[in-house]
Design an enzyme around this catalytic site. Structure first.
Site, short mmCIF file in Angstrom:
data_model
loop_
_atom_site.label_atom_id
_atom_site.label_comp_id
_atom_site.label_asym_id
_atom_site.label_seq_id
_atom_site.Cartn_x
_atom_site.Cartn_y
_atom_site.Cartn_z
N CYS A 77 0.86 -1.18 0.00
CA CYS A 77 0.00 0.00 0.00
C CYS A 77 0.89 1.23 0.00
O CYS A 77 1.73 1.39 0.90
CB CYS A 77 -0.86 -0.03 1.27
SG CYS A 77 -1.87 1.45 1.48
N CYS A 197 -1.16 3.98 -6.52
CA CYS A 197 -1.98 3.33 -5.49
C CYS A 197 -2.21 1.92 -5.99
O CYS A 197 -2.54 1.72 -7.17
CB CYS A 197 -3.31 4.07 -5.33
SG CYS A 197 -4.57 3.14 -4.40
N1 DGL Z 1 -4.08 0.76 -1.90
C1 DGL Z 1 -3.67 1.90 -1.17
C2 DGL Z 1 -2.43 2.55 -1.79
O1 DGL Z 1 -1.66 1.90 -2.46
C3 DGL Z 1 -4.65 2.96 -0.81
C4 DGL Z 1 -6.11 2.75 -0.92
C5 DGL Z 1 -6.85 3.49 0.18
O2 DGL Z 1 -7.07 4.70 0.05
O3 DGL Z 1 -7.18 2.83 1.15
O4 DGL Z 1 -2.20 3.71 -1.58
#
Ligand code: DGL
Length: 285
Positions: A77, A197
């Site tokens: 993430c 993301c």
């Molecule tokens: N998947 C997460 C990232 O790579 C963020 C998604 C969210 O906002 O929870 O930043």
């Protein structure tokens, strides 16, 4: 050190986005066991304050270390990496930890037009870690004069992907790509799009239809998987292969858990990884 080598690798994200990183990990490290946590119950991270993301990242890591005895951690993430990786590395000093960040550096190498789009969460874009990376690239001699990064915070997009809400995904992608400007190969257009993301990897078809065929998409899954391999090699903790039979080789088990709705993770596993796997529901506090 076979004892450590046979332990799983922990992987977490705010939800299903980290599955795009897990896919790369499976390809790079087919002998490894993984334990994936989707923190759906406390998502999205990208529009919350740092404190929330740090507290959640630490709680999940503590769970993975204490209850799953992981040998390494992948923070799948961008938002959690930006907010929490430094404090995770401090508090879990003996645990090898790999994070993910928007692929700005590779983008500067790819782009011919010197104009690069970056889609990410609000949290990632405003983080000190991202701002430092951006500044370091902008002040490098070879890039400072020409390269321009067009940054776009994509509120709501991760959440729409999380819930596989096609209408919302299409609307958000259309809104954000048009706000960013012109994509294409000609001078002044963005020929490279960084997906900053991990959720956005699952919107590539929609994004492709909006920005056109020639635009290069960059996401971070494969480099993260290679870095995980390197770290495990350094520690001598790669899963042993000598006595693994062919069956195990093909199906090193991955376990899946969520702090929210199991159906969301199950659906994403089927759609994106073509996996029909059981999902545990955990309250990680
Ligand atoms: N998947 C997460 C990232 O790579 C963020 C998604 C969210 O906002 O929870 O930043």
């Amino acid at each position: 050190m076979t004892g450590v080598a046979t332990r799983p690798i922990g992987v977490f994200d705010s939800g299903v986005g980290g599955l795009s990183v897990l896919r790369a990990l499976h390809a790079e490290l087919p002998l490894e066991k993984f334990f994936y946590v989707a923190d759906n119950g406390h998502a999205p991270y990208g529009e919350r304050d740092d404190r929330h993301v740090i507290v959640r990242s630490h709680a999940i890591t503590r769970y993975l270390v204490t209850h799953q005895h992981i040998k390494a951690l992948v923070v799948a993430c961008n938002t959690a990496t930006a907010a929490a990786i430094a404090s995770l590395r401090r508090d879990f000093a003996t645990l090898p930890i790999v994070g993910i960040e928007p692929a700005l550096k590779p983008a500067t190498a790819h782009s011919q037009t010197r104009r690069i789009g970056v889609m990410a969460t609000r949290g990632t874009l405003k983080s000190q870690k991202f701002q430092t990376l951006l500044r370091s690239l902008q002040t490098q001699a070879q890039t400072q004069t020409q390269t321009r990064f067009v940054l776009q915070a994509c509120d709501g997009l991760a959440d729409a992907i999380e819930h596989a809400d096609t209408a919302k995904i299409v609307a958000a992608c259309a809104q954000y790509t048009s706000a960013m400007g012109r994509f294409g190969m000609e001078t002044g257009s963005m020929d490279t799009l960084v997906l900053g993301c991990t959720h956005y990897a699952f919107a590539t078809d929609v994004l492709r239809s909006l920005v056109g065929e020639g635009v290069q998409f960059l996401e971070g899954g494969a480099p993260v998987a290679r870095q995980t391999r390197r770290l495990l090699e350094q520690h001598g903790w790669l899963a042993p292969s000598a006595d693994a039979d062919t069956e195990a080789l093909q199906h090193a088990p991955t376990q899946f858990a969520t702090t929210g709705d199991a159906e969301v993770l199950r659906g994403a596993l089927q759609s994106w990884l073509h996996l029909h796997a059981p999902v545990q529901v955990l309250a990680i506090a």
